[in-house]
Motif scaffolding. Structure first.
Motif, short mmCIF file in Angstrom:
data_model
loop_
_atom_site.label_atom_id
_atom_site.label_comp_id
_atom_site.label_asym_id
_atom_site.label_seq_id
_atom_site.Cartn_x
_atom_site.Cartn_y
_atom_site.Cartn_z
N THR A 94 -15.46 4.46 5.85
CA THR A 94 -17.26 5.00 7.22
C THR A 94 -16.01 4.70 8.56
O THR A 94 -16.31 3.68 9.03
CB THR A 94 -17.71 4.78 5.81
N VAL A 95 -16.21 5.88 8.82
CA VAL A 95 -15.75 5.54 9.98
C VAL A 95 -16.43 5.49 11.63
O VAL A 95 -16.53 6.18 12.32
CB VAL A 95 -14.31 7.48 11.27
N TYR A 96 -16.99 3.98 11.57
CA TYR A 96 -17.67 3.80 12.69
C TYR A 96 -17.56 2.43 13.59
O TYR A 96 -17.80 2.24 14.24
CB TYR A 96 -18.87 3.16 12.14
N ASP A 97 -16.32 2.28 12.90
CA ASP A 97 -15.66 0.69 13.74
C ASP A 97 -14.02 0.88 12.60
O ASP A 97 -13.31 2.51 12.52
CB ASP A 97 -16.06 -0.76 13.02
N TYR A 98 -12.95 0.13 13.51
CA TYR A 98 -11.77 -0.17 12.94
C TYR A 98 -12.18 -0.57 11.75
O TYR A 98 -12.67 -1.37 11.41
CB TYR A 98 -11.01 -1.20 14.07
N ILE A 99 -10.49 0.28 11.15
CA ILE A 99 -10.46 -0.88 9.22
C ILE A 99 -10.57 -2.19 9.79
O ILE A 99 -9.00 -2.95 10.57
CB ILE A 99 -9.57 0.33 8.41
N HIS A 100 -10.76 -3.42 8.40
CA HIS A 100 -10.13 -4.75 8.50
C HIS A 100 -9.72 -4.79 7.56
O HIS A 100 -8.64 -3.64 6.35
CB HIS A 100 -11.64 -5.15 8.65
N ILE A 101 -8.37 -5.75 7.70
CA ILE A 101 -7.60 -6.17 6.31
C ILE A 101 -7.89 -5.86 4.82
O ILE A 101 -7.65 -5.58 4.08
CB ILE A 101 -6.89 -7.71 6.05
N GLY A 102 -9.55 -5.62 4.43
CA GLY A 102 -9.89 -5.75 3.64
C GLY A 102 -10.08 -4.34 3.35
O GLY A 102 -9.75 -3.29 2.28
N ASN A 103 -9.53 -3.04 3.70
CA ASN A 103 -9.85 -1.81 3.91
C ASN A 103 -8.35 -1.79 4.11
O ASN A 103 -8.08 -0.55 3.61
CB ASN A 103 -10.32 -1.35 5.26
N ALA A 104 -7.06 -2.23 4.57
CA ALA A 104 -6.35 -2.37 4.51
C ALA A 104 -5.69 -2.28 2.97
O ALA A 104 -4.46 -1.72 2.80
CB ALA A 104 -5.15 -2.86 5.35
N ARG A 105 -6.02 -2.92 2.39
CA ARG A 105 -5.60 -3.07 1.22
C ARG A 105 -5.59 -1.51 -0.20
O ARG A 105 -4.25 -1.46 0.06
CB ARG A 105 -6.55 -4.38 -0.05
N PRO A 106 -6.67 -1.39 0.23
CA PRO A 106 -6.67 0.25 -0.07
C PRO A 106 -5.55 0.95 0.12
O PRO A 106 -4.89 1.70 -1.31
CB PRO A 106 -7.78 0.51 -0.50
N VAL A 107 -5.67 1.36 1.37
CA VAL A 107 -4.20 2.30 1.60
C VAL A 107 -3.12 1.49 1.79
O VAL A 107 -2.67 2.51 1.04
CB VAL A 107 -5.34 2.29 3.38
N ILE A 108 -2.89 0.30 2.04
CA ILE A 108 -1.04 -0.30 1.29
C ILE A 108 -1.23 0.25 -0.04
O ILE A 108 -0.13 1.13 -0.64
CB ILE A 108 -1.40 -1.10 1.43
N ILE A 109 -1.95 -0.17 -1.15
CA ILE A 109 -1.81 -0.46 -2.93
C ILE A 109 -1.50 0.83 -3.20
O ILE A 109 -0.61 2.58 -3.52
CB ILE A 109 -3.03 -1.00 -3.62
N PHE A 110 -2.42 1.96 -2.67
CA PHE A 110 -2.56 3.44 -3.16
C PHE A 110 -1.13 4.61 -2.32
O PHE A 110 -0.99 5.37 -3.17
CB PHE A 110 -3.60 4.43 -3.34
N ASP A 111 -1.02 3.80 -1.51
CA ASP A 111 0.57 4.54 -1.01
C ASP A 111 1.46 4.03 -1.47
O ASP A 111 1.75 5.28 -1.68
CB ASP A 111 0.81 3.70 0.93
N VAL A 112 1.45 2.93 -2.28
CA VAL A 112 2.65 2.61 -3.43
C VAL A 112 2.19 3.54 -4.61
O VAL A 112 3.49 3.75 -4.91
CB VAL A 112 2.56 1.73 -3.34
N VAL A 113 1.01 3.34 -5.16
CA VAL A 113 1.44 4.05 -6.08
C VAL A 113 1.50 5.53 -5.82
O VAL A 113 2.14 5.91 -6.26
CB VAL A 113 -0.91 4.14 -6.89
N ARG A 114 1.43 5.65 -4.94
CA ARG A 114 1.47 7.57 -4.50
C ARG A 114 2.99 7.34 -4.38
O ARG A 114 3.28 9.02 -4.60
CB ARG A 114 0.87 8.35 -3.74
N ARG A 115 3.78 6.73 -3.91
CA ARG A 115 5.10 6.79 -3.66
C ARG A 115 6.07 6.66 -5.24
O ARG A 115 6.74 7.41 -5.02
CB ARG A 115 5.51 5.83 -2.92
N HIS A 116 5.57 5.70 -6.00
CA HIS A 116 6.22 5.85 -7.42
C HIS A 116 5.95 6.99 -8.01
O HIS A 116 7.30 7.36 -8.77
CB HIS A 116 5.59 4.56 -7.98
N LEU A 117 4.95 7.71 -7.45
CA LEU A 117 4.80 8.72 -9.24
C LEU A 117 5.44 9.65 -8.59
O LEU A 117 6.24 10.32 -9.44
CB LEU A 117 3.10 9.00 -8.54
#
Length: 501
Positions: free
Chosen positions: A32-55
């Motif tokens: 929800t783009v109302y502020d800068y993302i925090h490290i809690g937001n960063a976890r799914p961003v990185i995790i699903f980036d890696v999921v996509r890369r492995h697929l």
């Protein structure tokens, strides 16, 4: 090689079989783009980036959709605070989000749909639910009848009586039941709004993802992902409204990553312990942050501390040093004959060719290296294919680091062997993303600038480990490397210290 995913819906690991062979339709709930993302937001961003890369590394074509929620109560409040429009708030933080994920080495999604560009599709979706009796208008709002959808609660594995305690019950008697959730909100004075059959208003949160996922990926997704906190109510409500309308499963596999805690406390604004990504990457290497996120299994909770980040930085530096040492050693062999075979030819010639040329020692050495690298590669892919077990995949990467460190110190090192090591580094890192950025600054052979302090510390640590394992050649090589760069090592009762000339 088959891939297995822990499916939140079934609470079990299942073999991953895409609906359409060779293709993956993957939707992950974005910010929800109302502020800068925090490290809690960063976890799914990185995790699903890696999921996509492995697929993709497994030969699958991935259509990866991550939405932007650009209209919401939070955006409306932020716009009022700043004295700007809601779209202006959204534009600012969408740009910030893209900068932040780029700084983390995260690839952009195939598509980033915005809610405000899909109001027509959302209204059409709601109209279908009203017509089917799953939704009802009430004083300008539209609500979903949870009691009519008999499987409501199947994703979070709770019944309606239990779920009512997790639903925000709004003041007033507009709902038929407290568990019913809003699909369309009637406009309040001064708010951003759109015309609809039920009056001016804006979409509810849950309906947005259902409408956009359906438009771009169809009635049934292969993978739907997000943080554990989205499992209920957001994803539960998505399931209900989507399956009520289409009659098809919304997603074949559901993936949810665990929470992040800060110094063993849950991260929350009330505690004031949130850390934004754009602040963090100013003092921590992006690769170290990725390493931190991937060093724990994605479904497990993750605790953030400064000490853990320091260890993560040392770990990625060790990986980068090993990779760059192999590249440096290879560069010194360029154009030089290796056992009578030109180095640039040896990189591409296989063991049989070398043996035919009479270089039996080289052939046997490469056979042994090939065997070990095949084992490491198989271990890496097995772990990544077992519900994306990144901690064990990183263990395989460090096995490659150890193999490389031993190999580069051998007198019989060949360009062919170094090429194989570097190739496997690249292949594994294409999934994990732990090298870019670090490698460009950690290579003494490719940079004319001074080593950074943490890079010197990493090399000294590697030298200490080499001496402990009696790998004197490697220990001497590191000392010579540091000496060439003006770094003086001094043995003291407190341990090794260093200074610049």
């Amino acid at each position: 090689m088959s891939i297995h995913i822990y499916n939140t819906l079934s609470r079990a690991k299942e073999e991953f079989i895409p609906l359409e062979p060779g293709k993956v339709k993957m939707y992950v709930c974005g910010p929800t783009v109302y502020d800068y993302i925090h490290i809690g937001n960063a976890r799914p961003v990185i995790i699903f980036d890696v999921v996509r890369r492995h697929l993709e590394a497994s030969g699958l074509a991935v259509e990866y959709v991550v939405n932007f929620t650009d209209v919401d109560d939070k955006l409306i409040r932020k716009a009022e605070q700043l004295g700007v429009t809601v779209p202006e708030v959204a534009d600012k933080y969408i740009a910030a989000f893209k900068e932040d994920i780029a700084s983390l080495g995260v690839r952009e999604a195939s598509l980033n749909p915005r809610v405000t560009d899909h109001i027509t599709e959302i209204i059409t979706f709601i109209e279908g639910l009203v017509e089917a009796g799953y939704a009802y208008p009430s004083e300008g709002d539209v609500y979903f009848r949870t009691t009519k959808f008999e499987e409501y609660g199947k994703l979070s594995h709770q019944n309606l009586e239990e779920l009512q305690f997790g639903i925000r019950i709004e003041v007033g008697d507009r709902k038929e039941n407290p568990q019913d959730f809003v699909l369309w909100k009637g406009a309040k004075p001064g708010e951003i709004q759109w015309d609809s059959p039920w009056g001016a208003g804006r979409p509810g949160w849950h309906i947005e993802c259902s409408a956009m996922a359906r438009k771009y990926l169809g009635d049934t997704l292969d993978i739907h992902g997000g943080g554990h906190d989205l499992q209920f109510p957001h994803h539960e409500c998505e399931v209900a409204q989507s399956e009520a309308l289409t009659g098809h499963p919304l997603s074949r596999y559901w993936m949810h990553n665990g929470y992040i805690h800060i110094n063993n406390e849950k991260m929350s604004k009330s505690l004031g312990n949130g850390i934004t990504v754009n602040e963090l990457v100013k003092r921590v290497k992006a690769e170290a942050l990725r390493y931190f996120m991937l060093s724990t299994h994605y479904r497990s909770p993750l605790n953030f501390t400064d000490d853990i980040l320091v260890q993560a930085e040392k770990s990625v530096l060790r990986i980068a040093n090993s990779y760059n040492n192999a590249k440096h050693r290879l560069s010194t062999l360029a154009g030089v004959k290796v056992d009578g075979v030109p180095a640039n030819a040896a990189i591409t010639e296989d063991v049989a060719d070398a043996a035919d040329a009479g270089h039996l020692g080289l052939a046997q050495g490469l056979e042994q290296l090939d065997l070990r690298l095949d084992q490491i590669k198989a271990q890496f892919h097995d772990k990544m294919s077992d519900d994306f077990n990144t901690p064990d995949a990183i263990t395989a990467l460090f096995d490659l680091v150890s193999e490389t460190n031993q190999y580069v110190s051998r007198p019989e090192v060949t360009a062919a062997g170094l090429g194989k090591l570097i190739t496997l580094f690249d292949e594994m890192d294409a999934v994990l993303g732990l090298l870019p950025g670090v490698s460009s600054s950690a290579s003494a052979s490719e940079s004319s600038t001074d080593f950074m302090d943490e890079e010197i510390d990493g090399l000294i640590l590697e030298r200490t480990e080499a001496r402990a394992s009696k790998n004197w050649a490697r220990a001497d090589e590191i000392r010579d490397l540091l000496t060439e760069r003006g770094i003086v090592l001094e043995d003291t009762p407190q341990g090794i210290r260093w200074r610049r000339k």
